[in-house]
Write an enzyme that holds these catalytic residues in place. Structure first.
Site, PDB file in Angstrom:
ATOM      1  N   ASP A  64      33.294   5.556 -20.814  1.00 63.06           N
ATOM      2  CA  ASP A  64      33.830   5.238 -19.491  1.00 63.06           C
ATOM      3  C   ASP A  64      32.740   5.036 -18.447  1.00 63.06           C
ATOM      4  O   ASP A  64      32.910   4.264 -17.522  1.00 63.06           O
ATOM      5  CB  ASP A  64      34.766   6.355 -19.016  1.00 63.06           C
ATOM      6  CG  ASP A  64      36.015   6.456 -19.872  1.00 63.06           C
ATOM      7  OD1 ASP A  64      36.581   5.410 -20.215  1.00 63.06           O
ATOM      8  OD2 ASP A  64      36.417   7.587 -20.174  1.00 63.06           O
ATOM      9  N   GLU A  74      32.455  10.186 -21.539  1.00 56.55           N
ATOM     10  CA  GLU A  74      33.898  10.007 -21.671  1.00 56.55           C
ATOM     11  C   GLU A  74      34.510  10.779 -20.503  1.00 56.55           C
ATOM     12  O   GLU A  74      34.232  11.965 -20.320  1.00 56.55           O
ATOM     13  CB  GLU A  74      34.373  10.579 -23.014  1.00 56.55           C
ATOM     14  CG  GLU A  74      35.799  10.298 -23.338  1.00 56.55           C
ATOM     15  CD  GLU A  74      36.072   8.852 -23.704  1.00 56.55           C
ATOM     16  OE1 GLU A  74      37.242   8.448 -23.547  1.00 56.55           O
ATOM     17  OE2 GLU A  74      35.158   8.119 -24.144  1.00 56.55           O
ATOM     18  N   LYS A  76      37.844  12.155 -18.535  1.00 60.19           N
ATOM     19  CA  LYS A  76      39.251  12.477 -18.730  1.00 60.19           C
ATOM     20  C   LYS A  76      39.786  13.180 -17.489  1.00 60.19           C
ATOM     21  O   LYS A  76      39.074  13.944 -16.836  1.00 60.19           O
ATOM     22  CB  LYS A  76      39.451  13.380 -19.958  1.00 60.19           C
ATOM     23  CG  LYS A  76      39.041  12.725 -21.250  1.00 60.19           C
ATOM     24  CD  LYS A  76      39.875  11.507 -21.530  1.00 60.19           C
ATOM     25  CE  LYS A  76      39.380  10.698 -22.688  1.00 60.19           C
ATOM     26  NZ  LYS A  76      39.927   9.363 -22.718  1.00 60.19           N
TER      27      LYS A  76
END
Length: 187
Positions: A64, A74, A76
């Site tokens: 990301d 990443e 979240k």
């Protein structure tokens, strides 16, 4: 008889006034290659990129974001008003799990749209989940299932709070999640 009562008209005016303020946020988002802040959690993504000095990965088919050292992350989010676990990826297959094992993770906890806390987590701390997911996907492969993958395997917030390094809220200056993981030897 008017379709809109006075209270409804006031709400429309209030919404329009607030919506105009989003123009500045939308302009900031374009600088991070985010074209629509209302799509796919992009407003929360923008907040994370700005707070931690990350660069966006347009398209986000893999990682990301990238930090200033070139590390892939990443990202979240969870809205704790709705659930207590983080969703991962709609098509978690062996290739995606391999990528997960290389990335650093940043878990942002929201109440509605209000950021409450953020945790940096090393991939090694998440290996217990990766190994479990890999085992399930391999079973699907052995069973000759078409397109073997897991749909959004979850990581519980409770686990993230246990193994993660809290990097938000922070005092002045902001916390660098990459440095925190390095400093504590969590990589």
């Amino acid at each position: 008889m008017a379709y809109f009562d006075e209270r409804h008209v006031e709400r429309i005016e209030q919404l329009n006034s607030m919506w105009q303020k989003l123009d500045g946020i939308e302009e900031l988002a374009r600088g991070y290659e985010i074209r629509d802040i209302a799509q796919d959690n992009n407003l929360k993504l923008l907040q994370t990129l700005v707070l931690f000095g990350f660069d966006n990965q347009p398209g986000r088919e893999g990682s990301d974001a990238i930090d200033r050292y070139g590390n892939e992350w990443e990202l979240k989010t969870v809205n704790i008003d709705l659930t207590k676990s983080f969703s991962t990826n709609h098509h978690t297959n062996l290739e995606r799990i391999a990528v997960f094992r290389r990335e650093r993770w940043l878990f942002s906890v929201y109440r509605g749209i209000s950021l409450q806390e953020v945790y940096a987590v090393s991939p090694s701390s998440l290996e217990i989940y990766f190994a479990e997911w890999e085992k399930k996907v391999r079973k699907k492969i052995a069973d000759k299932m078409e397109n073997p993958h897991l749909n959004n395997p979850k990581i519980p917030l409770k686990f993230v709070r246990q193994v993660g390094i809290r990097v938000y809220p922070f005092d002045d200056p902001p916390v660098d999640p990459a440095e925190e993981l390095e400093y504590l030897g969590n990589l």
